[in-house]
Design a protein around this motif. Sequence first.
Motif, mmCIF file in Angstrom:
data_model
loop_
_atom_site.group_PDB
_atom_site.id
_atom_site.type_symbol
_atom_site.label_atom_id
_atom_site.label_comp_id
_atom_site.label_asym_id
_atom_site.label_seq_id
_atom_site.Cartn_x
_atom_site.Cartn_y
_atom_site.Cartn_z
ATOM 1 N N ASP A 121 0.860 -1.238 0.167
ATOM 2 C CA ASP A 121 -0.323 0.072 0.022
ATOM 3 C C ASP A 121 0.971 1.602 0.174
ATOM 4 O O ASP A 121 1.048 1.425 1.120
ATOM 5 N N LEU A 141 -2.023 4.445 -3.455
ATOM 6 C CA LEU A 141 -2.782 2.880 -4.529
ATOM 7 C C LEU A 141 -1.919 2.327 -3.888
ATOM 8 O O LEU A 141 -0.845 1.960 -3.462
ATOM 9 N N THR A 142 -2.934 0.322 -3.902
ATOM 10 C CA THR A 142 -1.964 -0.329 -3.603
ATOM 11 C C THR A 142 -1.558 -1.308 -4.798
ATOM 12 O O THR A 142 -1.901 -1.621 -5.627
ATOM 13 N N LEU A 143 -0.071 -1.412 -4.499
ATOM 14 C CA LEU A 143 0.803 -2.629 -5.809
ATOM 15 C C LEU A 143 0.174 -4.200 -6.101
ATOM 16 O O LEU A 143 1.159 -4.081 -4.578
#
Lengths: 622, 298
Positions: free
Chosen positions: B226, B240-242
């Motif tokens: 995150d 953004l959650t990678l």
Amino acid sequence: MAFLHPEALWLALTLPAIVFFYLLRPRRRERPVPSILLWQQVAQELEANRPWQRLRPQFILWLQLLAAGLCALAAAGPTLRLAGPARNTIVLLDASASMQATDVAPSRFARALREVEAMAAGLRGGRLTVIAFDRQPRVVVNEARDAAGVRRALAGLKPSSAAGDVAPALSLAGALARRLTHPRLVLVSDGGLDFPANLPAGLEVITVGRSAANVSLAGLSLRSLGGNQVAQVSVVNHGDAAAKGRVNLYVNGRAAGSKAWQLPAHGATHLLWPDLPPGATVAAELEADDPAADYLAVDNRAWAVPQSGRRARALLVTTGNVYLERALSLLPGLEVYRATPEEYARLAAASYPYELTVWDGYADKNLPPGAVWIINPPPGLRLEGLEVGPAFRPHALVGADGSPVLRYVDLAEVHLEKAHRLTLAGGWTVDLAADGRPLLARRAEKGRRLAVLACDPQHSDLPLRPAFPVLVQNLATWLVPPALEVPQGRVGEELLVSPLPLAEKIIIEAPDGSVTELVPPFPPAPFRPAVPGLYHLVQRWANPERPGDTVEVRQAFAVNAYDVREAVLAPRMPGGSGEEGPVAGGPHGRRPPGRPVPLSSVLGLATLAVVLWEWKVVSRGR
Amino acid sequence: MPETAGLLSPEILARLEGYRLIHHKPVGGATGGLWRARQKGGSSEFVDYREYAPGDEPRRVDWMAYARLRRLYVREYLDERRDCVLFLLDASASMGFGTPLTKEVYAAQVIGGLVACALAGQDQPVLAVTSGAGTAILRPGGRRAGLARSLRFLEATSWGGRADLDGALEAALRTAPSIRSLYLCSDLYEREALTRLLRLAAAREVETTVLHVLAPEEWVPGGEGDWALTDSETGERLELTLTPFALAAYARRLQEFVAALEEECRRWGARRVALNSGEGAQVTLFRTLPRAGVTRPQ
């Protein structure tokens, strides 16, 4: 599938909770990038700007949901009924002392309760009745329709310390079963019961318990020796393996030493403690070095009290009867006084401390307090339903079968010169008769005991026979019985209390402090001790010599729990294998159809496996 | 500007003297120069093939190709002419990322190398650096002194802020109107500025080569988790959650981005060369750029 604890299904709320945490936006780490130009497009694609992120099908999520679901399901106690239609079930639940054994955790009784609850969970429209029994049966659940009701009724139910008797329970179950259509009869027990020959057809048996390991204090007895007491403790190993340990002895509540014991399988030994103070109360406690050698604790303690030395006072009113005087004075429990009829008149007018009065050829219109034995009553006497008529010559003497006063009395060679005719009203028991006329009769009413002998022993050869002292002993014992037959009893067995002649109130103090009032009213009800330990019988009456004062007589007695049927823990059933689980029973026994199978253990293990799996996945970084 | 002392080692510089820039358009600068210029004709330096058209000299037909393909192709050659070349370096903040070498260091080394090639080929280099601090322009002059001045100029570059690519081109064209070739080194996150630059270059008939520099982390980003991403130039923040899914989406977007750049360059007659700063300037100068037709060994 049914549930033993459906209220535990609220644990299933953990499932949406887990999903909720996955939906929550996480705390993010800062990360500068050259440009977010491309990332913005990615975010749009992922719809990451929503308050809740899209639930992604992560493997770890499914594992967590699976673990939580299994956990909630296990807590609800699901059971699986393999087959069988709904039936009305009557369960005989063994609540005897051996069910306290802890060879199966937490105890055999708890395991038995679990079996009953599992049956309740699988009722499916049927009704369940549970009869718990030790020496006596009692209905604890009556035709319950739901598992929750059964569970509530069974909550707090504990096994007793008494031996079990299945026959009355089977009889009660049979009576209840007659009201039902094709009822199912299930016995949940560890065995150790005396099964009647005609077991009900189709009786299903569920056995609880595995091990036979138990070492017991089989006995504790006291005897006098040289002015002191000797205590003998019997230790029995009922287990299949050797065991060792110690026995601690307490005299009047104080430690008086301990002795080691070592026994092979099924061995026994006796330990002696000499030179104990006379009159002291003794308790013994057994300890096994290996707890696994002794799974039953209730028979690890024993108590003993010495014989009471109290003697009853008897007044012999006679003008002279050496045989009778001699026979009475030989009785150890009596303190005999003699008086002439003239002296008796004075004594009767004053305070009267005698518990037994023997009128020998004498009678008064008023009975004295306590027990009265009238020998050779004068003709014309009318008293308490007794009327004395003219004399007759008796021939053949006929004793009543089972009469306690004629026990060990041989009347074959006894000849009587004459006797008076007795006319008896109701309430009298004839023990001896001649020519169809009563010669010896007795009556007990409202605490007073009365006996009458219609002949003069001096006008017979009875005093010369061995039967005479025996007859006097029996009659004196019946007229002035000891308060308790023996100074010790067993848990669950009835104890008959004989009130002292002057007793007005009788109570029993239990070791747990509870008090049971037996008298009034008369006659005292049988007392059934529930727990082992040292009890006290207390009898009180108003002191006739000191108005306003109370006389109290206390007598200790011991109640022990040892019963060999309960002490032998090896599960044994009629026709059963002795292994835990359902077995066949009865002439038409078969395996229980549709027996609910609890699934909680399996689900618990599955939960553990899933959690371990999840831990492995997490530790690998997904 | 980070540490760039010794931007290019003497060994690399010496080796670069054997390399020349390749021009694909006829130069309009001084004619009759010693070094190559782009005018197809009688020169012996082969450039390309094209299909035969009536009127072409038969001696230029490649008969070997005809034997293989059964079609007529005509060989084209370059004339050797002197050229005025502009090297435009994007010195914005977004160039300050990358491991093991930041894009700015890498870009400075590549531009320095190309300047060396240009000087070795008798071209007239012009350097322009644009950043948040403005645009700096250098006409280094003669060959050896010019190279030293160019490297010092690059080392002294002020990095950061946002670049003004088309403004820098305009300024350079005002300084040196004879510029016929442009080498732009940038990460090209300013799409509109790039379009304006390409449009301006095409209008001024400047042969444009776009060196598109990205760091390894930009080509293939990692680090699942995150994140709160912050734009180095605008300061804009993006949460953004990678995840593997997000990283795959990034790869698709990057592919689309590169394709759009390629299309933009083709539209305006420019060529684009993708560079990865992770490979290092030496590999770029002696392997990547020659393979891409930007330079050639003499």
